[in-house]
Write an enzyme that holds these catalytic residues in place. Structure first.
Site, PDB file in Angstrom:
ATOM      1  CE1 TYR A  59     -33.785  -6.321  -2.344  1.00  0.00           C
ATOM      2  CE2 TYR A  59     -33.948  -4.789  -4.181  1.00  0.00           C
ATOM      3  CZ  TYR A  59     -33.220  -5.350  -3.156  1.00  0.00           C
ATOM      4  OH  TYR A  59     -31.935  -4.942  -2.937  1.00  0.00           O
ATOM      5  CG  ASN A  95     -30.800   4.464 -11.405  1.00  0.00           C
ATOM      6  OD1 ASN A  95     -30.139   4.553 -10.382  1.00  0.00           O
ATOM      7  ND2 ASN A  95     -31.039   5.491 -12.195  1.00  0.00           N
ATOM      8  CG  HIS A 112     -25.770  -1.659  -9.115  1.00  0.00           C
ATOM      9  ND1 HIS A 112     -25.739  -0.411  -8.560  1.00  0.00           N
ATOM     10  CD2 HIS A 112     -24.477  -2.065  -9.190  1.00  0.00           C
ATOM     11  CE1 HIS A 112     -24.478  -0.067  -8.307  1.00  0.00           C
ATOM     12  NE2 HIS A 112     -23.695  -1.054  -8.692  1.00  0.00           N
ATOM     13  CD  GLU A 207     -26.313  16.328  -2.666  1.00  0.00           C
ATOM     14  OE1 GLU A 207     -26.111  16.989  -1.647  1.00  0.00           O
ATOM     15  OE2 GLU A 207     -27.081  15.363  -2.718  1.00  0.00           O
TER      16      GLU A 207
HETATM   17  C1  BV8 Z   1     -18.363  -5.268  -5.611  1.00  0.00           C
HETATM   18  C2  BV8 Z   1     -28.811  -2.739  -6.003  1.00  0.00           C
HETATM   19  C3  BV8 Z   1     -16.499  -6.612  -6.262  1.00  0.00           C
HETATM   20  C4  BV8 Z   1     -29.521  -2.879  -4.715  1.00  0.00           C
HETATM   21  C5  BV8 Z   1     -26.859  -1.525  -5.314  1.00  0.00           C
HETATM   22  C6  BV8 Z   1     -16.454  -2.093   2.493  1.00  0.00           C
HETATM   23  C7  BV8 Z   1     -17.123  -3.197   2.948  1.00  0.00           C
HETATM   24  C8  BV8 Z   1     -17.881  -4.001   2.091  1.00  0.00           C
HETATM   25  C9  BV8 Z   1     -17.974  -3.701   0.732  1.00  0.00           C
HETATM   26  C10 BV8 Z   1     -17.307  -2.581   0.308  1.00  0.00           C
HETATM   27  C11 BV8 Z   1     -16.554  -1.784   1.156  1.00  0.00           C
HETATM   28  N1  BV8 Z   1     -16.019  -0.772   0.426  1.00  0.00           N
HETATM   29  C12 BV8 Z   1     -16.435  -0.904  -0.845  1.00  0.00           C
HETATM   30  C13 BV8 Z   1     -17.202  -2.010  -0.929  1.00  0.00           C
HETATM   31  C14 BV8 Z   1     -17.800  -2.526  -2.112  1.00  0.00           C
HETATM   32  C15 BV8 Z   1     -19.293  -2.179  -2.104  1.00  0.00           C
HETATM   33  C16 BV8 Z   1     -19.520  -0.712  -1.836  1.00  0.00           C
HETATM   34  O1  BV8 Z   1     -19.271   0.095  -2.706  1.00  0.00           O
HETATM   35  N2  BV8 Z   1     -20.010  -0.380  -0.639  1.00  0.00           N
HETATM   36  C17 BV8 Z   1     -20.250   1.030  -0.361  1.00  0.00           C
HETATM   37  C18 BV8 Z   1     -21.497   1.172   0.519  1.00  0.00           C
HETATM   38  C19 BV8 Z   1     -19.013   1.612   0.288  1.00  0.00           C
HETATM   39  N3  BV8 Z   1     -19.691  -2.492  -3.439  1.00  0.00           N
HETATM   40  C20 BV8 Z   1     -20.115  -3.721  -3.719  1.00  0.00           C
HETATM   41  O2  BV8 Z   1     -20.281  -4.604  -2.899  1.00  0.00           O
HETATM   42  C21 BV8 Z   1     -20.369  -3.985  -5.200  1.00  0.00           C
HETATM   43  N4  BV8 Z   1     -19.697  -5.202  -5.582  1.00  0.00           N
HETATM   44  O3  BV8 Z   1     -17.636  -4.383  -5.226  1.00  0.00           O
HETATM   45  O4  BV8 Z   1     -17.920  -6.482  -6.107  1.00  0.00           O
HETATM   46  C22 BV8 Z   1     -16.138  -6.290  -7.664  1.00  0.00           C
HETATM   47  C23 BV8 Z   1     -15.639  -5.009  -7.973  1.00  0.00           C
HETATM   48  C24 BV8 Z   1     -15.283  -4.740  -9.289  1.00  0.00           C
HETATM   49  C25 BV8 Z   1     -15.436  -5.701 -10.280  1.00  0.00           C
HETATM   50  C26 BV8 Z   1     -15.954  -6.930  -9.957  1.00  0.00           C
HETATM   51  C27 BV8 Z   1     -16.305  -7.240  -8.648  1.00  0.00           C
HETATM   52  C28 BV8 Z   1     -21.843  -4.124  -5.466  1.00  0.00           C
HETATM   53  C29 BV8 Z   1     -22.512  -2.790  -5.224  1.00  0.00           C
HETATM   54  C30 BV8 Z   1     -23.944  -2.867  -5.737  1.00  0.00           C
HETATM   55  C31 BV8 Z   1     -24.901  -2.734  -4.587  1.00  0.00           C
HETATM   56  N5  BV8 Z   1     -26.246  -2.648  -5.123  1.00  0.00           N
HETATM   57  N6  BV8 Z   1     -28.045  -1.520  -5.904  1.00  0.00           N
HETATM   58  C32 BV8 Z   1     -30.776  -2.092  -4.772  1.00  0.00           C
HETATM   59  O5  BV8 Z   1     -30.897  -1.156  -5.581  1.00  0.00           O
HETATM   60  O6  BV8 Z   1     -31.644  -2.433  -3.960  1.00  0.00           O
HETATM   61  S1  BV8 Z   1     -26.164  -0.063  -4.902  1.00  0.00           S
HETATM   62  C33 BV8 Z   1     -27.321   1.175  -4.807  1.00  0.00           C
HETATM   63  O7  BV8 Z   1     -26.555   2.376  -4.589  1.00  0.00           O
HETATM   64  C34 BV8 Z   1     -28.107   1.515  -6.075  1.00  0.00           C
HETATM   65  O8  BV8 Z   1     -27.784   0.739  -7.197  1.00  0.00           O
HETATM   66  C35 BV8 Z   1     -27.729   2.951  -6.323  1.00  0.00           C
HETATM   67  O9  BV8 Z   1     -27.816   3.338  -7.630  1.00  0.00           O
HETATM   68  C36 BV8 Z   1     -26.358   2.874  -5.877  1.00  0.00           C
HETATM   69  C37 BV8 Z   1     -25.530   4.082  -5.778  1.00  0.00           C
HETATM   70  O10 BV8 Z   1     -26.282   5.109  -5.198  1.00  0.00           O
HETATM   71  P1  BV8 Z   1     -26.589   6.371  -6.144  1.00  0.00           P
HETATM   72  O11 BV8 Z   1     -27.197   5.887  -7.405  1.00  0.00           O
HETATM   73  O12 BV8 Z   1     -25.375   7.195  -6.222  1.00  0.00           O
HETATM   74  O13 BV8 Z   1     -27.726   7.024  -5.317  1.00  0.00           O
HETATM   75  P2  BV8 Z   1     -27.523   7.969  -4.058  1.00  0.00           P
HETATM   76  O14 BV8 Z   1     -28.832   8.008  -3.337  1.00  0.00           O
HETATM   77  O15 BV8 Z   1     -26.287   7.556  -3.338  1.00  0.00           O
HETATM   78  O16 BV8 Z   1     -27.235   9.388  -4.698  1.00  0.00           O
HETATM   79  C38 BV8 Z   1     -28.261  10.020  -5.428  1.00  0.00           C
HETATM   80  C39 BV8 Z   1     -27.620  11.226  -6.070  1.00  0.00           C
HETATM   81  O17 BV8 Z   1     -28.598  11.827  -6.908  1.00  0.00           O
HETATM   82  C40 BV8 Z   1     -27.185  12.271  -5.064  1.00  0.00           C
HETATM   83  O18 BV8 Z   1     -25.866  12.636  -5.379  1.00  0.00           O
HETATM   84  C41 BV8 Z   1     -28.134  13.434  -5.314  1.00  0.00           C
HETATM   85  O19 BV8 Z   1     -27.473  14.688  -5.179  1.00  0.00           O
HETATM   86  C42 BV8 Z   1     -28.516  13.219  -6.740  1.00  0.00           C
HETATM   87  N7  BV8 Z   1     -29.825  13.768  -7.124  1.00  0.00           N
HETATM   88  C43 BV8 Z   1     -30.921  13.965  -6.357  1.00  0.00           C
HETATM   89  N8  BV8 Z   1     -31.904  14.518  -7.114  1.00  0.00           N
HETATM   90  C44 BV8 Z   1     -31.403  14.637  -8.382  1.00  0.00           C
HETATM   91  C45 BV8 Z   1     -30.089  14.161  -8.392  1.00  0.00           C
HETATM   92  N9  BV8 Z   1     -29.323  14.151  -9.501  1.00  0.00           N
HETATM   93  C46 BV8 Z   1     -29.871  14.636 -10.635  1.00  0.00           C
HETATM   94  N10 BV8 Z   1     -31.138  15.118 -10.706  1.00  0.00           N
HETATM   95  C47 BV8 Z   1     -31.923  15.126  -9.606  1.00  0.00           C
HETATM   96  N11 BV8 Z   1     -33.186  15.615  -9.681  1.00  0.00           N
END
Ligand code: BV8
Ligand code: ZN
Length: 233
Positions: A59, A95, A112, A207
């Protein structure tokens, strides 16, 4: 250009792609943020218990990268829309950078958490502004209560912030716009499924996202190029 009616309520969800043109790498694009770290090793409570210094190293690096970044036209376009719609716009971001606020957005829900805030992992003191980096300190920061100071970030397995307000805003929105998010991380990835069928659902990014089937419109391209012409009221 997106035509809004005078009583449209708009929900905007931004992801890491919104900050990409500001020079902050995204999580999943090639060379993403995780390149030197596996996120289980740095973005979970288990990681914090097991290796707090590694977590603060990650971080601290994120704080250095984000503090050098400036808002891009995508952030400013969202700010302009907020000025026009006022409380008919709900801005929710995944973000943890502060670029929406730097661009002038007044009401930002950081579901987040926030990179430039820290909190105690033991007592109930409120999260506080903290821009410091701790990766070269001999000792990690402690609270007066003896608890460890941690990043004010929602890690995997933790409950995101503001969920009640988010669900209320989803219930009343007539236009849902997701910008720059791969549609992988829950619960954010399911917000669009909660509104489809009764709201216009629009995706903007270079994408198609994983939850593409829930969007009525998909505008492919960089947010910094599309939004200024698109979010005009
Ligand atoms: C929760 C902080 C319950 C950290 C982040 C199986 C096992 C264990 C857990 C799970 C599981 N299945 C699901 C889960 C839940 C888990 C989860 O989703 N896991 C995933 C990996 C499957 N989620 C959780 O644990 C969450 N908590 O579920 O609690 C609950 C639910 C409901 C209500 C109450 C309680 C907590 C998740 C939060 C984790 N923390 N961030 C940090 O930042 O260090 S997540 C992290 O990923 C960031 O916040 C980020 O924003 C987020 C998502 O990623 P994206 O923003 O989408 O970024 P990414 O790189 O993926 O994509 C970028 C996109 O931008 C691409 O599509 C690209 O094409 C595009 N792009 C590129 N250039 C451009 C562009 N777009 C526009 N313009 C451009 N120029
Ligand atoms: Zn404390």
């Amino acid at each position: 250009m997106l035509a809004f009616s005078s009583n449209d309520c708009v929900f905007i969800l931004t992801g890491a792609g919104t900050s990409a043109e500001s020079g902050i790498p995204t999580f999943r694009d090639a060379g993403g943020l995780w390149r030197n770290y596996r996120f289980e090793e740095v973005a979970s409570l288990a990681a914090w218990e097991r290796a707090p210094r590694l977590v603060w190293e990650f971080y601290s690096m994120r704080r250095r990268v984000a503090s050098a970044a400036k808002p891009n036209p995508a952030h400013f376009a969202v700010t302009e829309l907020e000025r026009a719609l006022q409380d008919r716009l709900f801005l929710c971001t995944q973000n943890v950078d502060n670029l929406h606020r730097q661009a002038g957005s007044q009401r930002v829900v950081h579901m987040h958490g926030e990179l430039f805030k820290s909190r105690c992992d033991r007592c109930a003191r409120s999260p506080f502004d903290d821009t410091k980096t701790y990766d070269s300190d001999p000792k990690l920061p402690r609270c007066e209560c003896g608890g460890r100071i941690r990043p004010h970030i929602c890690w995997f397995g933790e409950t995101p912030f503001g969920m009640d307000h988010i669900f209320q805003a989803l219930a009343r929105c007539s236009v849902f716009i997701a910008i720059g998010t791969s549609g992988v991380v829950e619960p954010a990835a399911s917000f669009v499924r909660r509104v489809r069928g009764r709201a216009r659902t629009i995706y903007i990014g270079p994408e198609e996202p994983a939850n593409r089937d829930s969007f009525t419109e998909c505008h492919l391209g960089p947010a910094g190029q599309i939004l200024p012409q698109f979010l005009i009221v």
